[in-house]
Design a protein around this motif. Structure first.
Motif: not given
Length: 107
Positions: A59-78
């Motif tokens: 549960g925490y693995w999927f939660y953390c990986r999802y947040n990491l993917a979102q952070q990478r997308i925001r970083q790429r857009m920035l």
């Protein structure tokens, strides 16, 4: 120093692996001890603890990986936005540049 869980999961180098194992072990302890205090059945409590470890860790693995993917997308857009800002700054394509009356009539 690297630590491999189950021989293949490198806890030091894989993002979210360390936190997942730590939260899984905490979840295992809480669920196993809680079940033991409620029922006083040792073998069943160990089974609940193993199940709690797996569920909490995944549960925490999927939660953390999802947040990491979102952070990478925001970083790429920035980064893309900053690159475009540098590229178009001061030119006629700059969206923040105010157009005067003569520039409006030319375009």
């Amino acid at each position: 120093q690297s630590f491999k869980l189950l021989g293949f999961l490198d806890v030091k180098n894989v993002p979210c692996a360390r936190e997942s194992v730590l939260y899984g072990s905490l979840g295992s302890l809480v669920m196993g001890l809680g079940h033991f205090l409620a029922t006083s059945r040792v073998r069943r409590s160990c089974d609940v603890a193993v199940g709690g470890f797996i569920c909490t860790m995944l549960g925490y693995w999927f939660y953390c990986r999802y947040n990491l993917a979102q952070q990478r997308i925001r970083q790429r857009m920035l980064q893309e936005g900053m690159k475009n800002r540098i590229l178009y700054e001061g030119s006629y394509l700059d969206p923040e540049k105010e157009q005067t009356g003569s520039e409006r009539s030319n375009s």
